[in-house]
Design an enzyme around this catalytic site. Sequence first.
Site, short mmCIF file in Angstrom:
data_model
loop_
_atom_site.label_atom_id
_atom_site.label_comp_id
_atom_site.label_asym_id
_atom_site.label_seq_id
_atom_site.Cartn_x
_atom_site.Cartn_y
_atom_site.Cartn_z
CE LYS A 1 34.03 50.04 37.93
NZ LYS A 1 34.77 49.57 39.13
O1 G3P Z 1 35.97 46.13 40.47
C1 G3P Z 1 34.96 45.84 41.41
C2 G3P Z 1 35.55 45.32 42.65
O2 G3P Z 1 36.46 46.24 43.17
C3 G3P Z 1 34.59 44.88 43.71
O3 G3P Z 1 35.31 43.98 44.44
O4 G3P Z 1 36.02 42.70 46.33
O5 G3P Z 1 34.44 44.61 46.66
O6 G3P Z 1 33.67 42.51 45.57
P1 G3P Z 1 34.82 43.43 45.84
#
Ligand code: G3P
Length: 224
Positions: free
Chosen positions: A88
């Site tokens: 990533k």
């Molecule tokens: O896969 C990306 C994700 O983990 C981000 O999530 O909840 O931090 O927006 P969030």
Amino acid sequence: MAIFLDSSKIEEIKKYKAMGFVRGVTTNPTILLKEGVAGMAGVKARIIEIAKLLEPLPVSAEVTTNDSKRMMEEARDIASWAKNINVKITIHGPNGELDNLAVIHELETKENIRVNVTAMMSAQQCFLAAMAGATYVSIFAGRINNMGYDSVNEIRVLRSLLDGHKLKAQIIAASTREILNVVQWLQAGAHIVTVVPTLVDGMIVHPYSKETVKMFLDDAAKNR
Ligand code: G3P
């Protein structure tokens, strides 16, 4: 492809993988930190453990730097941990530095390393990442909704651009917030939704199903 788990917890991954619907796992430094995975050695050990558990399904692990040279080195290192690991890399740096697409392009086209371009909030960012050669484009659809924009429309536009230009990139819709996100984003054109495991239980369990199951079991007991 359909459903990935957004998690680095071994027991959680094992539990849902046994149910047969998991097609991959995504992680990021925030998830690993929250789940108490400590230091680079700890991260490496955990990612390798997940990759073994998932093999041959894909696992995403993120670089920890925004310096081009170090991103290249880390990406090569991470990709060498197991065949099913993809790397990533964020679409740009924390201050909008533009070095990352060149790194992504080089890794994908010259080093045969699969890249998941991450932290993207729009179809246009994902489109450029796909043009640069990305295998996966991660659109943070929950964060798009949080900002007051329409994630479903963004995913729809992105899918039509990818298909129209015959790009190989697969859309990962990420940052799930609600149970409804999963089917909504898949229907909008995401190839994959990476789901926070706590939402999965809510997808499976329905109050009326509970009541129906109870009826079957009660009647079966009366018939014994
Ligand atoms: O896969 C990306 C994700 O983990 C981000 O999530 O909840 O931090 O927006 P969030």
